[in-house]
Design a protein around this motif. Structure first.
Motif, PDB file in Angstrom:
ATOM      1  N   GLN A  55      11.047   8.529   4.490  1.00 16.93           N
ATOM      2  CA  GLN A  55       9.648   9.003   3.917  1.00 16.93           C
ATOM      3  C   GLN A  55       8.778   9.674   4.986  1.00 16.93           C
ATOM      4  O   GLN A  55       7.901  10.208   5.274  1.00 16.93           O
TER       5      GLN A  55
ATOM      6  N   ASP B 288       6.690  -3.933   3.688  1.00 17.18           N
ATOM      7  CA  ASP B 288       6.415  -2.997   2.911  1.00 17.18           C
ATOM      8  C   ASP B 288       4.960  -3.202   1.682  1.00 17.18           C
ATOM      9  O   ASP B 288       4.499  -2.450   2.143  1.00 17.18           O
ATOM     10  N   ALA B 289       5.434  -4.319   1.105  1.00 20.21           N
ATOM     11  CA  ALA B 289       4.674  -3.935  -0.277  1.00 20.21           C
ATOM     12  C   ALA B 289       3.297  -5.016   0.364  1.00 20.21           C
ATOM     13  O   ALA B 289       2.527  -4.529  -0.765  1.00 20.21           O
TER      14      ALA B 289
ATOM     15  N   ASP C  87       1.232  -2.040   1.968  1.00 25.40           N
ATOM     16  CA  ASP C  87       1.072  -1.099   0.319  1.00 25.40           C
ATOM     17  C   ASP C  87       0.431  -1.658  -0.385  1.00 25.40           C
ATOM     18  O   ASP C  87      -0.882  -1.237  -0.563  1.00 25.40           O
ATOM     19  N   GLN C  88      -0.185  -2.745  -0.370  1.00 27.39           N
ATOM     20  CA  GLN C  88      -1.338  -3.790  -1.162  1.00 27.39           C
ATOM     21  C   GLN C  88      -2.750  -3.810  -0.546  1.00 27.39           C
ATOM     22  O   GLN C  88      -3.035  -3.151  -0.483  1.00 27.39           O
TER      23      GLN C  88
ATOM     24  N   PHE D  48      -3.235  -1.391   1.859  1.00 27.35           N
ATOM     25  CA  PHE D  48      -4.175   0.250   2.087  1.00 27.35           C
ATOM     26  C   PHE D  48      -4.376   0.119   0.087  1.00 27.35           C
ATOM     27  O   PHE D  48      -5.345   1.370   0.405  1.00 27.35           O
ATOM     28  N   SER D  49      -3.371  -0.261  -0.875  1.00 29.98           N
ATOM     29  CA  SER D  49      -4.623   0.607  -2.385  1.00 29.98           C
ATOM     30  C   SER D  49      -5.467  -0.557  -2.487  1.00 29.98           C
ATOM     31  O   SER D  49      -6.250  -0.273  -3.276  1.00 29.98           O
TER      32      SER D  49
ATOM     33  N   GLN E 168      -2.707   7.160   5.433  1.00 26.27           N
ATOM     34  CA  GLN E 168      -3.320   5.945   5.426  1.00 26.27           C
ATOM     35  C   GLN E 168      -4.068   5.505   7.038  1.00 26.27           C
ATOM     36  O   GLN E 168      -4.890   5.008   6.931  1.00 26.27           O
TER      37      GLN E 168
END
Length: 469
Positions: free
Chosen positions: A26, A371-372, A375-376, A378-379, A405
């Motif tokens: 990343q 990680d998921a 990500d959730q 933040f989304s 982020q």
């Protein structure tokens, strides 16, 4: 890169170490790094990318490479296994001492508290109308010492909210404390007076914890939870236990010897927080009990006890219960939409905290499941107009690695501060940004960040115990 145990070779567009390890690289945005041993350059000047979109304009507006001697001392403290003292953050400047608006009477301040100042109250749900009405009703019920103490406290909050830091607000607070002391000497006559003793603490100083602990003792000694179905008592219990649950997080990582007047060991939950009675369980979201349990369960990964099978099994069981947490039942008489959002936000961040805090420094710094989850978070939640909950913001802020982020976190803080709640988030933001600097400086290390020690250093860097409600 995902796995920080693989050193980044700083190649572009991706590093070859990630390619050989079959890891998704990343990369890095702008970040701090230590100069090489033979590198004589103490500063490198680069060009900002061209502004092509609104997102780029927002990123260019925010400066992430901004560090000081404190960040260096903070990094050295953690990497020295705690042998160096906690570096103290410079506290945000206090507002200037001003004069209240002339001509204000107590009735005007009561109306102002009813219309505006109550928004500064902090509850699990952002809806504060119920507790506002309860407090006003109890403050105006009678002229005994408990009622006067609560009335003066409300006047102090309203005066501070409306006119800032000035002599009138301080005088009301002193009057509230005097009335409270008089009432305490006389003893509590009934459960109504016990409820009136639950005061509104100041979150800008360490005294807030004394108030919360005092309220907890009153609840225990007067069996106030047995009256949780009576008008207004349930809302007060919600407020007290919410503050108490979040206090366990701050106490868990507080590294100074003086933090509380409580005789219990630092970090130990009161009995009601460990096992709350059935009366209260109908009011409190289970996620707060799980957060408190996580704070008292997790050990420093270098502690030999963290390798015991019984401890690992307890962690796995706790993680499973957090994952299965659902919204409180309708019998709780709370706003399901608001509480559903708060529950999900706390569920995700409590799980992130538990996984990070129990992570071995020698294992992979991340996993697909974690990680998921990040990500959730933040989304979805952080795209909301504002977030009044400091604990989730702090935990997610510590997870921000990319410039995007970090811009999201700063944007959320900025939008929240513009709201009507009038709660300074400067200390929260300073703590988050210090974590970013530490992650940048630690990014090329062969081991992951010791999360527990990092939390200890950040929370202990304040001169008073911070509140994360």
């Amino acid at each position: 890169m995902i796995d920080r145990k693989i050193r980044c070779d700083r190649g572009t567009p991706t590093c070859q170490n990630c390619v050989r390890a079959r890891k998704q690289c990343q990369g890095y945005g702008l970040r701090l790094s230590w100069p090489g041993i033979h590198d004589r350059k103490r500063a490198v000047r680069g060009h900002l990318p061209a502004v092509r979109s609104q997102a780029n304009r927002e990123l260019n507006h925010r400066l992430f490479i901004n560090t000081s001697w404190w960040d260096i001392e903070f990094f050295r403290h953690i990497t020295s296994n705690g042998t160096t003292p906690f570096p103290l953050l410079a506290q945000p400047a206090q507002p200037l001492w001003i004069h209240p608006q002339p001509g204000l009477k107590q009735t005007d301040l009561v109306h102002y508290f009813h219309n505006a100042a109550h928004l500064s109250l902090v509850t699990f749900s952002s809806k504060t109308l119920s507790i506002r009405d309860v407090l006003i009703r109890m403050a105006l019920t009678n002229d005994k010492s408990p009622g006067r103490a609560l009335l003066y406290a409300l006047l102090a909050v309203a005066s501070l909210h409306r006119s800032g830091l000035q002599s009138e607000a301080v005088q009301f607070k002193v009057s509230a404390l005097d009335a409270l002391a008089t009432s305490a000497k006389a003893g509590l006559q009934d459960w109504a007076e016990a409820a009136q003793h639950i005061q509104l603490p100041s979150e800008s100083s360490g005294e807030w914890l004394w108030y919360v602990q005092g309220a907890m003792r009153i609840i225990e000694e007067t069996n106030l939870e047995a009256k949780s179905d009576d008008s207004g008592v349930g809302e007060l219990l919600d407020w007290v236990y919410y503050h108490d649950s979040l206090a366990q997080f701050a106490k868990r990582h507080w590294g100074h010897s003086t933090v509380t007047r409580d005789t219990r060991p630092s970090g130990q939950c009161p009995s009601l927080a460990n096992g709350r009675p059935g009366h209260y369980q109908r009011h409190a979201p289970a996620v707060l009990n799980l957060l408190c349990e996580a704070c008292t369960t997790v050990l420093d990964p270098i502690d030999p006890r963290s390798r015991e099978e019984a401890y690992k099994a307890r962690l796995q069981g706790l993680q499973s219960r957090i994952k299965e947490t659902s919204i409180a039942p309708p019998a709780a008489k709370i706003d399901i939409i608001e509480t559903g959002f708060s529950t999900e936000l706390y569920r995700m961040t409590t799980l992130i905290y538990l996984v990070r805090a129990s992570q071995s420094p020698w294992e992979a710094s991340s996993s697909p499941e974690l990680d998921a989850l990040v990500d959730q978070a933040f989304s979805v939640p952080l795209q909301m107009p504002a977030c009044d909950h400091f604990f989730p913001l702090f935990i997610l802020g510590c997870e921000a690695r990319t410039d995007g982020q970090r811009a999201t976190i700063l944007g959320m803080i900025e939008r929240t501060e513009k709201g009507p709640h009038v709660r300074s988030m400067k200390r929260l933001q300073a703590g988050i940004q210090s974590v970013w600097a530490h992650h940048d400086l630690h990014a090329d290390s062969d081991v992951v960040v010791n999360y527990v020690r990092m939390m200890n250093a950040v929370i202990s860097s304040h001169s008073t115990l911070p509140s994360y409600v």
